[in-house]
Design an enzyme around this catalytic site. Structure first.
Site, PDB file in Angstrom:
ATOM      1  N   PRO A 135       0.854  -1.292   0.023  1.00 22.81           N
ATOM      2  CA  PRO A 135       0.045   0.194   0.055  1.00 22.81           C
ATOM      3  C   PRO A 135       0.764   1.355  -0.078  1.00 22.81           C
ATOM      4  O   PRO A 135       0.803   2.139   1.030  1.00 22.81           O
ATOM      5  CB  PRO A 135      -0.861  -0.074   1.318  1.00 22.81           C
ATOM      6  CG  PRO A 135       0.038  -0.902   2.138  1.00 22.81           C
ATOM      7  CD  PRO A 135       0.852  -1.793   1.226  1.00 22.81           C
ATOM      8  N   CYS A 136       1.659   1.557  -0.949  1.00 21.62           N
ATOM      9  CA  CYS A 136       2.437   2.908  -1.143  1.00 21.62           C
ATOM     10  C   CYS A 136       1.219   4.019  -1.362  1.00 21.62           C
ATOM     11  O   CYS A 136       1.815   5.158  -1.007  1.00 21.62           O
ATOM     12  CB  CYS A 136       3.059   2.805  -2.592  1.00 21.62           C
ATOM     13  SG  CYS A 136       2.263   2.486  -3.962  1.00 21.62           S
TER      14      CYS A 136
END
Length: 179
Positions: A135-136
């Site tokens: 989850p950047c």
């Protein structure tokens, strides 16, 4: 040998890539650095079990569930520094965000250094080859800026909302590299 398939999502068409057993890529259409970690041609192939698993994970994610990163076998391609940054990203809980500076501090500790460049961290975050799952999009600027998403700031905002983040406290920058 690498394989690819596509998935139609609420944020557009997504390309998935695997090595046969592990997910090695997940990119949105038009995403910066799309497929750049895979240096050979990807063979389109839909009937691989990891693709079925990844698509079910994405179905659940876009339905508002909160599937764990650990449910998917991941093998993102990148150097040791990037791998370590991506591991930190995997630890960010749903509904929460972290800043590039916070990740830089964690990396400095891991590397036994006095400090670490937020820009170096930003480069690793931006080159994450398994978007959404790693989850950047949960990384924000220290000022509250929603900058720094290779899929575009609008998609970043949608993903954060899906994660349960109150995005009203953040702002979209008027200029930058990831708009």
């Amino acid at each position: 040998m690498y394989y690819s398939t596509t998935y139609t999502s609420p944020v557009g068409v997504i390309t998935l890539a695997c090595d046969g057993d592990n997910l090695v890529g997940l990119w949105m259409e038009g995403q910066k650095y799309h497929g750049d970690t895979i240096l050979e041609e990807m063979i389109p192939k839909n009937d691989i079990p990891i693709f079925d698993t990844a698509k079910k994970w994405l179905d659940r994610y876009f339905a508002g569930e909160k599937p764990a990163v650990s449910e998917l076998p991941l093998a993102p391609i990148g150097g040791a520094f990037r791998q370590e940054v991506w591991r930190i990203l995997c630890e960010i809980p749903y509904g929460e965000v972290i800043t590039y500076g916070d990740i830089a501090k964690k990396m400095a500790v891991k590397l036994n250094k006095q400090s670490m460049s937020s820009q170096a961290v930003g480069g690793a975050v931006g080159h994450n080859p398994v978007s959404i799952v790693i989850p950047c999009h949960r990384v924000v600027g220290s000022s509250g800026s929603l900058t720094g998403y290779a899929g575009g700031v609008g998609i970043k905002k949608k993903l954060l909302e899906l994660d349960g983040v109150d995005v009203s406290r953040f702002f979209v920058p008027t200029k930058g590299t990831a708009l």
